[in-house]
Design a protein around this motif. Structure first.
Motif, PDB file in Angstrom:
ATOM      1  N   GLY A 166       7.982   4.877  -5.963  1.00 14.45           N
ATOM      2  CA  GLY A 166       9.417   5.107  -6.009  1.00 14.45           C
ATOM      3  C   GLY A 166      10.052   5.517  -4.702  1.00 14.45           C
ATOM      4  N   LYS A 167       9.270   5.733  -3.657  1.00 16.74           N
ATOM      5  CA  LYS A 167       9.844   6.190  -2.386  1.00 16.74           C
ATOM      6  C   LYS A 167      10.203   5.037  -1.452  1.00 16.74           C
ATOM      7  N   LEU A 168       9.370   4.006  -1.425  1.00 20.78           N
ATOM      8  CA  LEU A 168       9.676   2.875  -0.551  1.00 20.78           C
ATOM      9  C   LEU A 168      10.796   2.046  -1.194  1.00 20.78           C
ATOM     10  N   ALA A 213       0.831  -1.211   0.000  1.00 22.10           N
ATOM     11  CA  ALA A 213       0.000   0.000   0.000  1.00 22.10           C
ATOM     12  C   ALA A 213       0.862   1.257   0.000  1.00 22.10           C
ATOM     13  N   ARG A 214       1.922   1.228   0.790  1.00 20.53           N
ATOM     14  CA  ARG A 214       2.792   2.413   0.847  1.00 20.53           C
ATOM     15  C   ARG A 214       3.511   2.626  -0.483  1.00 20.53           C
ATOM     16  N   SER A 215       3.964   1.536  -1.109  1.00 24.08           N
ATOM     17  CA  SER A 215       4.677   1.678  -2.371  1.00 24.08           C
ATOM     18  C   SER A 215       3.746   2.149  -3.491  1.00 24.08           C
ATOM     19  N   GLN A 251       5.196   0.075  -6.986  1.00 17.85           N
ATOM     20  CA  GLN A 251       6.317   0.781  -7.599  1.00 17.85           C
ATOM     21  C   GLN A 251       7.402   1.035  -6.570  1.00 17.85           C
ATOM     22  N   ALA A 252       7.779  -0.023  -5.871  1.00 15.70           N
ATOM     23  CA  ALA A 252       8.851   0.102  -4.890  1.00 15.70           C
ATOM     24  C   ALA A 252      10.174   0.319  -5.618  1.00 15.70           C
ATOM     25  N   ASN A 253      11.067   1.032  -4.965  1.00 10.94           N
ATOM     26  CA  ASN A 253      12.404   1.273  -5.505  1.00 10.94           C
ATOM     27  C   ASN A 253      13.295   0.100  -5.101  1.00 10.94           C
ATOM     28  N   LEU A 254      13.719  -0.710  -6.065  1.00 14.23           N
ATOM     29  CA  LEU A 254      14.516  -1.900  -5.773  1.00 14.23           C
ATOM     30  C   LEU A 254      15.994  -1.527  -5.800  1.00 14.23           C
ATOM     31  N   VAL A 255      16.629  -1.605  -4.631  1.00  8.76           N
ATOM     32  CA  VAL A 255      18.012  -1.148  -4.474  1.00  8.76           C
ATOM     33  C   VAL A 255      18.945  -2.349  -4.371  1.00  8.76           C
TER      34      VAL A 255
END
Length: 324
Positions: free
Chosen positions: A152-154, A145-147, A179-183
């Motif tokens: 792009g922020k989570l 939900a947060r992503s 749309q999580a940012n995968l690092v």
């Protein structure tokens, strides 16, 4: 002349096969080398050493563990694929070596299905989704939900897009439309330290390397990536309970060079099954992270490997993973 030549050749063939049979019956007549593609101290290293100690006691010969890490498991796998098929070189393989590499490399110096004789499945190596213990993210629903709310922020730390952890993170993004940012990190150890230091929001990591931090109260395990809940972590849901079909777990298996005598493979399978049926050994393996799996024939492992290739092929297509 032709009959005498054939008769002589036949006698020679019988003698050779008789000699091989006697050699197989005496196996192991000297120490057995077990190659591992991971470094000393890793989860697979601990498991194979426990297994090697047990085999040495029951079979009366040393099982010498040889760590050959590097090259995304290619170095160790290639060494065993080219080794004599005499039962004195084995490969303690992971999913990466026998399946995943097929979808990462355009060419490999070994054939994961043809160059090895399946011996025995040994253990599942579950992965998990972790956050800091004090994180406001309390579940997979919260994470997704947060992503979705803040594209792009989570950030989800992993070992890179061409690793198991990276594939899991990409599959979660694809299935959840998040749309999580995968690092990407150089190692799971560095990623875990960054999570605990507050520099990333979540991490995909194997339980073998990370569960200790959850037990210490430094991380919170949101979900596991196996099809079923994990022994010892029954209170933790699977990712598939929220995102059906997201099931991707590591595993470990013993194989030998293709052509290894069937009698050796059968005996080794029986001895490994006995060892993995011992509750004490299973508990010692579980303490490291993997879940021991007793039973199963070499044929069962062969079938499993073919099914894993079929399944991973579909996942690779879904997440856009292209061989390089």
């Amino acid at each position: 002349m032709q009959r005498r030549t054939f008769h002589g050749a036949l006698c020679a063939s019988v003698l050779v096969h008789a000699g091989l049979a006697r050699a197989d019956d005496r196996w192991p007549g000297k120490p057995v080398k077990v190659v591992l593609s991971q470094p000393a101290g890793s989860g697979p290293d601990t498991v194979v050493r426990l297994l090697g100690d047990g085999l040495a006691k029951t079979l009366g010969q040393a099982f010498v563990i040889e760590n050959r890490p590097g090259g995304q498991n290619v170095i160790g796998a290639q060494a065993v694929a080219r080794a004599p098929a005499d039962g004195y070189t084995l490969y303690f393989a992971t999913a990466a070596a026998l399946v995943t590499n097929s979808y990462l490399f355009k060419t490999l110096p070994y054939d994961p299905l043809k160059d090895f004789a399946p011996v025995s499945f040994v253990a599942d190596s579950p992965f998990g989704i972790f956050v800091r213990a004090d994180s406001p993210i309390a579940s997979m629903q919260d994470l997704v939900a947060r992503s979705q709310r803040e594209p792009g922020k989570l950030s989800i730390a992993n070992e890179g897009p061409r690793t198991f952890g990276g594939m899991i993170a990409r599959l979660i993004n694809a299935r959840s439309k998040a749309q999580a940012n995968l690092v990407a990190y150089s190692s799971v150890g560095v990623a875990l330290q960054d999570i605990m230091g507050g520099h990333a929001d979540a991490v995909v990591a194997d339980l073998a390397s990370s569960s200790q931090f959850a037990r210490q109260g430094r991380l919170r395990l949101l979900a596991v990536t196996t099809a079923q809940r994990v022994a010892g972590w029954e209170q933790v849901p699977t990712v598939a309970e929220y995102l059906p079909g997201v099931e991707l777990s590591g595993w470990m298996a013993m194989v030998a060079p293709a052509g290894t005598p069937t009698s050796v493979v059968t005996r080794l399978n029986a001895e490994i099954s006995k060892l993995l049926g011992d509750p004490a050994l299973r508990e010692r393996i579980l303490a490291v992270g993997p879940i021991a799996s007793a039973g199963g024939s070499p044929k069962d492992l062969e079938t499993f490997l073919h099914e894993e290739h079929r399944r991973l092929g579909k996942i690779a297509g879904e997440i856009g993973l292209l061989p390089e």
